[in-house]
Design a protein around this motif. Sequence first.
Motif, PDB file in Angstrom:
ATOM      1  N   HIS A  69       0.859  -1.186   0.000  1.00 57.57           N
ATOM      2  CA  HIS A  69       0.000   0.000   0.000  1.00 57.57           C
ATOM      3  C   HIS A  69       0.895   1.236   0.000  1.00 57.57           C
ATOM      4  N   CYS A  70       0.588   2.214  -0.850  1.00 57.18           N
ATOM      5  CA  CYS A  70       1.396   3.435  -0.888  1.00 57.18           C
ATOM      6  C   CYS A  70       0.567   4.582  -1.442  1.00 57.18           C
ATOM      7  N   MET A  71       1.167   5.737  -1.542  1.00 49.62           N
ATOM      8  CA  MET A  71       0.526   6.915  -2.114  1.00 49.62           C
ATOM      9  C   MET A  71       1.607   7.854  -2.649  1.00 49.62           C
ATOM     10  N   LEU A  72       1.211   8.805  -3.478  1.00 47.89           N
ATOM     11  CA  LEU A  72       2.109   9.887  -3.858  1.00 47.89           C
ATOM     12  C   LEU A  72       2.261  10.785  -2.644  1.00 47.89           C
ATOM     13  N   LEU A  73       3.442  11.330  -2.439  1.00 45.31           N
ATOM     14  CA  LEU A  73       3.699  12.098  -1.222  1.00 45.31           C
ATOM     15  C   LEU A  73       3.793  13.600  -1.516  1.00 45.31           C
ATOM     16  N   PRO A  74       3.060  14.402  -0.768  1.00 42.56           N
ATOM     17  CA  PRO A  74       3.145  15.852  -0.960  1.00 42.56           C
ATOM     18  C   PRO A  74       4.473  16.391  -0.423  1.00 42.56           C
ATOM     19  N   THR A  75       4.999  17.380  -1.104  1.00 46.73           N
ATOM     20  CA  THR A  75       6.190  18.073  -0.614  1.00 46.73           C
ATOM     21  C   THR A  75       5.753  19.335   0.128  1.00 46.73           C
ATOM     22  N   THR A  76       6.672  19.883   0.908  1.00 49.62           N
ATOM     23  CA  THR A  76       6.397  21.136   1.621  1.00 49.62           C
ATOM     24  C   THR A  76       7.518  22.129   1.328  1.00 49.62           C
ATOM     25  N   LYS A  77       7.162  23.379   1.405  1.00 49.43           N
ATOM     26  CA  LYS A  77       8.166  24.414   1.147  1.00 49.43           C
ATOM     27  C   LYS A  77       9.246  24.402   2.214  1.00 49.43           C
ATOM     28  N   ALA A  78       8.871  24.133   3.469  1.00 54.02           N
ATOM     29  CA  ALA A  78       9.839  24.142   4.565  1.00 54.02           C
ATOM     30  C   ALA A  78      10.848  23.008   4.425  1.00 54.02           C
ATOM     31  N   ARG A  79      10.377  21.812   4.032  1.00 51.77           N
ATOM     32  CA  ARG A  79      11.263  20.643   3.970  1.00 51.77           C
ATOM     33  C   ARG A  79      11.935  20.483   2.612  1.00 51.77           C
ATOM     34  N   ASP A  80      11.168  20.733   1.518  1.00 53.84           N
ATOM     35  CA  ASP A  80      11.659  20.434   0.177  1.00 53.84           C
ATOM     36  C   ASP A  80      11.983  21.675  -0.644  1.00 53.84           C
ATOM     37  N   GLY A  81      11.519  22.838  -0.187  1.00 54.00           N
ATOM     38  CA  GLY A  81      11.785  24.063  -0.920  1.00 54.00           C
ATOM     39  C   GLY A  81      10.725  24.406  -1.954  1.00 54.00           C
ATOM     40  N   PHE A  82       9.731  23.521  -2.131  1.00 56.60           N
ATOM     41  CA  PHE A  82       8.667  23.794  -3.093  1.00 56.60           C
ATOM     42  C   PHE A  82       7.432  22.995  -2.699  1.00 56.60           C
ATOM     43  N   ILE A  83       6.282  23.425  -3.200  1.00 57.40           N
ATOM     44  CA  ILE A  83       5.030  22.710  -2.968  1.00 57.40           C
ATOM     45  C   ILE A  83       4.707  21.896  -4.217  1.00 57.40           C
ATOM     46  N   GLY A  84       4.589  20.602  -4.060  1.00 55.93           N
ATOM     47  CA  GLY A  84       4.318  19.714  -5.185  1.00 55.93           C
ATOM     48  C   GLY A  84       4.055  18.298  -4.687  1.00 55.93           C
ATOM     49  N   ILE A  85       4.328  17.329  -5.552  1.00 62.23           N
ATOM     50  CA  ILE A  85       4.088  15.926  -5.242  1.00 62.23           C
ATOM     51  C   ILE A  85       5.290  15.107  -5.676  1.00 62.23           C
ATOM     52  N   THR A  86       5.663  14.123  -4.867  1.00 65.41           N
ATOM     53  CA  THR A  86       6.756  13.205  -5.178  1.00 65.41           C
ATOM     54  C   THR A  86       6.181  11.853  -5.588  1.00 65.41           C
ATOM     55  N   ASP A  87       6.749  11.255  -6.626  1.00 71.67           N
ATOM     56  CA  ASP A  87       6.261   9.973  -7.136  1.00 71.67           C
ATOM     57  C   ASP A  87       6.815   8.816  -6.288  1.00 71.67           C
ATOM     58  N   PHE A  88       6.361   8.737  -5.040  1.00 69.55           N
ATOM     59  CA  PHE A  88       6.803   7.669  -4.132  1.00 69.55           C
ATOM     60  C   PHE A  88       6.371   6.303  -4.644  1.00 69.55           C
ATOM     61  N   ARG A  89       5.180   6.239  -5.224  1.00 69.94           N
ATOM     62  CA  ARG A  89       4.695   4.993  -5.810  1.00 69.94           C
ATOM     63  C   ARG A  89       5.675   4.475  -6.864  1.00 69.94           C
ATOM     64  N   GLY A  90       6.088   5.353  -7.781  1.00 66.58           N
ATOM     65  CA  GLY A  90       7.013   4.944  -8.834  1.00 66.58           C
ATOM     66  C   GLY A  90       8.369   4.532  -8.287  1.00 66.58           C
ATOM     67  N   GLN A  91       8.833   5.227  -7.236  1.00 67.53           N
ATOM     68  CA  GLN A  91      10.106   4.884  -6.614  1.00 67.53           C
ATOM     69  C   GLN A  91      10.082   3.449  -6.093  1.00 67.53           C
ATOM     70  N   LEU A  92       8.991   3.082  -5.442  1.00 65.62           N
ATOM     71  CA  LEU A  92       8.884   1.730  -4.898  1.00 65.62           C
ATOM     72  C   LEU A  92       8.786   0.693  -6.012  1.00 65.62           C
ATOM     73  N   ILE A  93       7.988   0.971  -7.033  1.00 61.84           N
ATOM     74  CA  ILE A  93       7.854   0.021  -8.139  1.00 61.84           C
ATOM     75  C   ILE A  93       9.208  -0.254  -8.777  1.00 61.84           C
ATOM     76  N   ARG A  94       9.966   0.789  -9.047  1.00 58.37           N
ATOM     77  CA  ARG A  94      11.279   0.610  -9.677  1.00 58.37           C
ATOM     78  C   ARG A  94      12.242  -0.148  -8.769  1.00 58.37           C
ATOM     79  N   ALA A  95      12.155   0.092  -7.467  1.00 58.19           N
ATOM     80  CA  ALA A  95      13.033  -0.611  -6.530  1.00 58.19           C
ATOM     81  C   ALA A  95      12.733  -2.109  -6.530  1.00 58.19           C
TER      82      ALA A  95
END
Length: 289
Positions: free
Chosen positions: A67-93
Amino acid sequence: MDVIKGIPSDSIHYSVFSPPFASLYTYSASPRDMGNCPDHADFGDHMAHLIPELFRATMPGRLLSFHCMLLPTTKARDGFIGITDFRGQLIRAFQDAGWIFHSEVVIWKDPVTAMQRTKALGLLHKQIKKDSCLSRQGIPDYVITMRKPGVNPEPVAGRLTEFAGEGYPEEGPESDSRSIEIWQRYASPVWSDINQSDTLQKASAREHKDERHICPLQLEVIRRCLQLWSNRGDTVLSPFAGIGSEGYESVRMGRRFVGIELKASYYGQACKNLDSALKETMPLFAGVE
């Protein structure tokens, strides 16, 4: 990692679990906690040790679901507001370790509930009035299923007789027509009939003082996966057992369960939940050694 190395090769019939979502939630201060990592790269390094062990322990031709999801980014942690393809990262791994990408299902989530819980800027209606270029859709859950290459020595076969989800009669004759109707619902690439609140935290009537699992997997999702991809008597594995959701359903459905959990408080609650499930279903294990 310590425990899974002791699991015999080709002994697990099916795995289903919800891994830590990289650094989105930190479950403990332990350096062994895969959720206690500074970034996605560090999490990936941790998972690169685990995934080959899951591959080794799984029977040829059998499946693993996470079970997984796409992960939101934050300006404080990542420097921008967007989405990270966590699902794709796991599939490729998993693919890098030899797994075959077998299937994927999207689990619908109410964006209003997500907005109320997270206060995400992109989901707020006021952002539409201010600047809609920062507005976005809600983020669904995914169940990704991987297959170990080879011929399955123990086919999973038989009619689907019980429906796990919302809006379908629970009782009915065991017939091909009923099985076909259930399968057509399960075969949908989007599961919009999952009760989001049907989790072990609710189902097991835990006391208020008991520690809550931050992101428990819905029991209906687990039941569907077990119905589709395991037999009664199979051994089911969760390397991130949490409070025992996957084990609770596995035992109730007549499967054996192996769960691994780092956090002591979660492990203790999982033992209670599994004991409760076992007491409910002792007749199912008659004749199973």
